[in-house]
Motif scaffolding. Structure first.
Motif, PDB file in Angstrom:
ATOM      1  N   ALA A  11      40.610 -23.028 -32.561  1.00  0.00           N
ATOM      2  CA  ALA A  11      40.098 -23.723 -33.757  1.00  0.00           C
ATOM      3  C   ALA A  11      41.276 -24.214 -34.603  1.00  0.00           C
ATOM      4  O   ALA A  11      41.251 -25.327 -35.129  1.00  0.00           O
ATOM      5  CB  ALA A  11      39.214 -22.775 -34.567  1.00  0.00           C
ATOM      6  N   ALA A  12      42.318 -23.405 -34.675  1.00  0.00           N
ATOM      7  CA  ALA A  12      43.472 -23.756 -35.523  1.00  0.00           C
ATOM      8  C   ALA A  12      44.252 -24.950 -34.972  1.00  0.00           C
ATOM      9  O   ALA A  12      44.774 -25.760 -35.737  1.00  0.00           O
ATOM     10  CB  ALA A  12      44.393 -22.551 -35.673  1.00  0.00           C
ATOM     11  N   VAL A  13      44.352 -25.068 -33.650  1.00  0.00           N
ATOM     12  CA  VAL A  13      45.179 -26.144 -33.076  1.00  0.00           C
ATOM     13  C   VAL A  13      44.474 -27.509 -33.071  1.00  0.00           C
ATOM     14  O   VAL A  13      45.123 -28.531 -32.811  1.00  0.00           O
ATOM     15  CB  VAL A  13      45.656 -25.830 -31.620  1.00  0.00           C
ATOM     16  N   ALA A  14      43.180 -27.505 -33.391  1.00  0.00           N
ATOM     17  CA  ALA A  14      42.385 -28.734 -33.249  1.00  0.00           C
ATOM     18  C   ALA A  14      43.026 -29.956 -33.917  1.00  0.00           C
ATOM     19  O   ALA A  14      43.063 -31.032 -33.317  1.00  0.00           O
ATOM     20  CB  ALA A  14      40.981 -28.499 -33.793  1.00  0.00           C
ATOM     21  N   GLY A  15      43.545 -29.788 -35.132  1.00  0.00           N
ATOM     22  CA  GLY A  15      44.079 -30.971 -35.826  1.00  0.00           C
ATOM     23  C   GLY A  15      45.594 -31.035 -35.853  1.00  0.00           C
ATOM     24  O   GLY A  15      46.166 -31.823 -36.623  1.00  0.00           O
ATOM     25  N   ALA A  16      46.266 -30.226 -35.040  1.00  0.00           N
ATOM     26  CA  ALA A  16      47.730 -30.142 -35.129  1.00  0.00           C
ATOM     27  C   ALA A  16      48.427 -31.253 -34.342  1.00  0.00           C
ATOM     28  O   ALA A  16      48.006 -31.624 -33.249  1.00  0.00           O
ATOM     29  CB  ALA A  16      48.205 -28.786 -34.620  1.00  0.00           C
ATOM     30  N   ASP A  17      49.514 -31.775 -34.927  1.00  0.00           N
ATOM     31  CA  ASP A  17      50.366 -32.743 -34.215  1.00  0.00           C
ATOM     32  C   ASP A  17      51.528 -32.024 -33.536  1.00  0.00           C
ATOM     33  O   ASP A  17      52.089 -32.516 -32.557  1.00  0.00           O
ATOM     34  CB  ASP A  17      50.943 -33.755 -35.217  1.00  0.00           C
ATOM     35  N   ALA A  18      51.934 -30.890 -34.132  1.00  0.00           N
ATOM     36  CA  ALA A  18      53.050 -30.110 -33.585  1.00  0.00           C
ATOM     37  C   ALA A  18      52.710 -28.631 -33.712  1.00  0.00           C
ATOM     38  O   ALA A  18      51.963 -28.233 -34.614  1.00  0.00           O
ATOM     39  CB  ALA A  18      54.335 -30.406 -34.360  1.00  0.00           C
ATOM     40  N   LEU A  19      53.274 -27.855 -32.785  1.00  0.00           N
ATOM     41  CA  LEU A  19      52.926 -26.435 -32.739  1.00  0.00           C
ATOM     42  C   LEU A  19      54.201 -25.615 -32.560  1.00  0.00           C
ATOM     43  O   LEU A  19      55.033 -25.927 -31.708  1.00  0.00           O
ATOM     44  CB  LEU A  19      51.972 -26.225 -31.548  1.00  0.00           C
ATOM     45  N   ILE A  20      54.326 -24.564 -33.370  1.00  0.00           N
ATOM     46  CA  ILE A  20      55.408 -23.583 -33.195  1.00  0.00           C
ATOM     47  C   ILE A  20      54.771 -22.271 -32.760  1.00  0.00           C
ATOM     48  O   ILE A  20      53.839 -21.786 -33.411  1.00  0.00           O
ATOM     49  CB  ILE A  20      56.201 -23.369 -34.507  1.00  0.00           C
ATOM     50  N   VAL A  21      55.240 -21.719 -31.636  1.00  0.00           N
ATOM     51  CA  VAL A  21      54.719 -20.437 -31.148  1.00  0.00           C
ATOM     52  C   VAL A  21      55.882 -19.495 -30.864  1.00  0.00           C
ATOM     53  O   VAL A  21      57.047 -19.905 -30.852  1.00  0.00           O
ATOM     54  CB  VAL A  21      53.875 -20.614 -29.855  1.00  0.00           C
ATOM     55  N   ARG A  22      55.532 -18.219 -30.586  1.00  0.00           N
ATOM     56  CA  ARG A  22      56.527 -17.257 -30.106  1.00  0.00           C
ATOM     57  C   ARG A  22      56.157 -16.942 -28.643  1.00  0.00           C
ATOM     58  O   ARG A  22      56.270 -17.827 -27.811  1.00  0.00           O
ATOM     59  CB  ARG A  22      56.544 -16.027 -31.017  1.00  0.00           C
TER      60      ARG A  22
ATOM     61  N   VAL B  24      50.483 -20.751 -24.272  1.00  0.00           N
ATOM     62  CA  VAL B  24      50.069 -22.156 -24.421  1.00  0.00           C
ATOM     63  C   VAL B  24      49.525 -22.591 -23.059  1.00  0.00           C
ATOM     64  O   VAL B  24      50.271 -22.855 -22.121  1.00  0.00           O
ATOM     65  CB  VAL B  24      51.244 -23.039 -24.879  1.00  0.00           C
ATOM     66  N   THR B  25      48.196 -22.574 -22.988  1.00  0.00           N
ATOM     67  CA  THR B  25      47.501 -22.819 -21.720  1.00  0.00           C
ATOM     68  C   THR B  25      46.884 -24.214 -21.716  1.00  0.00           C
ATOM     69  O   THR B  25      46.822 -24.887 -22.743  1.00  0.00           O
ATOM     70  CB  THR B  25      46.364 -21.802 -21.560  1.00  0.00           C
ATOM     71  N   SER B  26      46.369 -24.573 -20.551  1.00  0.00           N
ATOM     72  CA  SER B  26      45.700 -25.865 -20.420  1.00  0.00           C
ATOM     73  C   SER B  26      44.500 -25.940 -21.364  1.00  0.00           C
ATOM     74  O   SER B  26      44.260 -26.978 -21.996  1.00  0.00           O
ATOM     75  CB  SER B  26      45.267 -26.049 -18.963  1.00  0.00           C
ATOM     76  N   SER B  27      43.752 -24.839 -21.495  1.00  0.00           N
ATOM     77  CA  SER B  27      42.568 -24.894 -22.359  1.00  0.00           C
ATOM     78  C   SER B  27      42.966 -24.981 -23.841  1.00  0.00           C
ATOM     79  O   SER B  27      42.266 -25.639 -24.620  1.00  0.00           O
ATOM     80  CB  SER B  27      41.614 -23.720 -22.092  1.00  0.00           C
ATOM     81  N   LEU B  28      44.091 -24.373 -24.202  1.00  0.00           N
ATOM     82  CA  LEU B  28      44.557 -24.536 -25.589  1.00  0.00           C
ATOM     83  C   LEU B  28      44.902 -26.009 -25.829  1.00  0.00           C
ATOM     84  O   LEU B  28      44.555 -26.579 -26.872  1.00  0.00           O
ATOM     85  CB  LEU B  28      45.785 -23.659 -25.859  1.00  0.00           C
ATOM     86  N   LEU B  29      45.555 -26.621 -24.844  1.00  0.00           N
ATOM     87  CA  LEU B  29      45.939 -28.033 -25.009  1.00  0.00           C
ATOM     88  C   LEU B  29      44.704 -28.939 -25.054  1.00  0.00           C
ATOM     89  O   LEU B  29      44.691 -29.931 -25.788  1.00  0.00           O
ATOM     90  CB  LEU B  29      46.894 -28.437 -23.882  1.00  0.00           C
ATOM     91  N   ASP B  30      43.655 -28.567 -24.312  1.00  0.00           N
ATOM     92  CA  ASP B  30      42.391 -29.326 -24.392  1.00  0.00           C
ATOM     93  C   ASP B  30      41.831 -29.295 -25.813  1.00  0.00           C
ATOM     94  O   ASP B  30      41.215 -30.259 -26.276  1.00  0.00           O
ATOM     95  CB  ASP B  30      41.336 -28.713 -23.453  1.00  0.00           C
ATOM     96  N   ALA B  31      42.063 -28.141 -26.475  1.00  0.00           N
ATOM     97  CA  ALA B  31      41.527 -27.964 -27.834  1.00  0.00           C
ATOM     98  C   ALA B  31      42.396 -28.648 -28.891  1.00  0.00           C
ATOM     99  O   ALA B  31      42.063 -28.628 -30.069  1.00  0.00           O
ATOM    100  CB  ALA B  31      41.409 -26.470 -28.145  1.00  0.00           C
ATOM    101  N   ALA B  32      43.519 -29.240 -28.454  1.00  0.00           N
ATOM    102  CA  ALA B  32      44.471 -29.849 -29.407  1.00  0.00           C
ATOM    103  C   ALA B  32      44.762 -31.289 -28.995  1.00  0.00           C
ATOM    104  O   ALA B  32      45.891 -31.613 -28.584  1.00  0.00           O
ATOM    105  CB  ALA B  32      45.757 -29.032 -29.423  1.00  0.00           C
ATOM    106  N   PRO B  33      43.767 -32.178 -29.111  1.00  0.00           N
ATOM    107  CA  PRO B  33      43.939 -33.539 -28.578  1.00  0.00           C
ATOM    108  C   PRO B  33      45.047 -34.344 -29.251  1.00  0.00           C
ATOM    109  O   PRO B  33      45.587 -35.266 -28.638  1.00  0.00           O
ATOM    110  CB  PRO B  33      42.560 -34.184 -28.812  1.00  0.00           C
ATOM    111  N   GLY B  34      45.420 -33.980 -30.491  1.00  0.00           N
ATOM    112  CA  GLY B  34      46.461 -34.753 -31.184  1.00  0.00           C
ATOM    113  C   GLY B  34      47.870 -34.203 -30.978  1.00  0.00           C
ATOM    114  O   GLY B  34      48.847 -34.780 -31.480  1.00  0.00           O
TER     115      GLY B  34
END
Ligand code: 3PG
Length: 306
Positions: A44-55, A59-69
């Motif tokens: 839900a959090a990644v839905a509107g993100a343009d950039a992502l910082i993780v530790r 970061v899976t294919s399904s997470l990327l599906d949820a983050a179209p931008g």
């Protein structure tokens, strides 16, 4: 642009403030999803993100599906085995890491565990010293180099093996180069692992290597659990009563270790090698700067996917 920090294991507050300052100075917005409880919250959090910082967050294919931008993901740290690089490329997402930024913290943790172990867990009973002992560094990258400096400070005899370096690259740091893994393991009482988890290294630290270690063998793992052949590790515990294992990465066989080999291993409560304010600031700010620069100039210097 919206930059999301999504970390199950949060950065220090001071690091977040500095990351925010870097983002906002260039007109970006920083959004936090720290300490999230599951993939639903993360997706839900990644839905509107343009950039992502993780530790170490996956970061899976399904997470990327949820983050179209999403255009860029930066792993604030060294090891990027938590990023599905092919999926990032398929989704046109640039993937980066921040090599070297948290290395000193990891090296210091390796020595924290070694000292605690050498002094019998601070129990009061007589222990041993590090001075004069042999230290073998398996993979001589950023963390390995910090380990070498600290080990020399303790008066240890330091050797290293790294398949990607020439002997001279190791020797110029005042460290004895080994030409094979076996040479390293058979000549060092302490072995500290600093190799990445990938198809070549998976389960590569096996019984054959471990059993070559001299009396009082201590294996220190601040790298990844995947590099260890755990069947071989358990065999080592069973056959070598002098062996101990100090790990910042929880092994799958933790329960067996707890049942059968108490007092011969340390496993930290949560992977905490890079869990210092300094490391969080270094890696987090580097990640933010790389994102800002990517949007501004297209700089892909630390890109790790094709
Ligand atoms: C790294 O690869 O940088 C370290 O393992 C640190 O991982 P962490 O950010 O999850 O603490």
């Amino acid at each position: 642009m919206k930059i999301l920090v999504a970390t199950e294991k949060p950065f220090a507050a001071a690091a977040i403030e500095m990351i925010r300052a870097v983002a906002e100075a260039e007109g970006h917005t920083l959004v936090l999803c720290e300490n999230y409880k599951g993939t639903e919250e993360l997706h839900a959090a990644v839905a509107g993100a343009d950039a992502l910082i993780v530790r170490s967050d996956l970061v899976t294919s399904s997470l990327l599906d949820a983050a179209p931008g999403l255009r860029i993901v930066v792993r604030a740290g060294a090891g990027y085995d938590n990023l599905d690089l092919e999926a990032c490329s398929r989704h046109n997402v640039v993937a980066m890491n921040t090599p070297g930024q948290n290395s000193n913290a990891v090296a210091e943790l390796a020595f924290s565990m070694m000292l605690y172990n050498a002094r019998g867990g601070f129990s009061g009973k007589s222990g041993t010293e590090l001075r004069g002992k042999t230290m073998g560094i398996h993979a001589f990258g950023n963390v390995g180099r910090y380990v070498a400096v600290i080990a020399k400070g303790f008066g240890m005899e330091v050797s290293a093996f790294d398949p990607f370096l020439k002997a001279g690259d190791i020797a110029e740091n005042g460290v004895r180069p080994c030409t094979t893994e076996r040479e390293l393991y058979s000549s060092c009482q302490y072995i500290s692992l600093h190799l990445p988890a990938n198809d070549k290294t998976r389960k590569s630290v096996n019984f054959d290597l471990l059993s070559a270690m001299p009396e009082g063998a201590v294996l220190v793992n601040t790298a990844r659990k995947e590099v260890i052949d755990e069947d071989g590790l358990l065999k080592m515990f069973e056959l070598r009563k002098d062996f101990s294992y100090l790990s910042d990465v929880e092994p799958d066989c933790k329960q067996i270790l707890e049942e059968k080999y108490r007092g011969r291993f340390i496993i930290t409560a949560k992977k905490m090698g890079a869990q210092t304010e300094e490391a969080n600031i270094n890696a987090g700010v580097a990640a933010a700067k790389q994102i800002v620069d990517f949007f501004k100039t297209g700089n892909e210097k630390y890109r790790v996917n094709k």
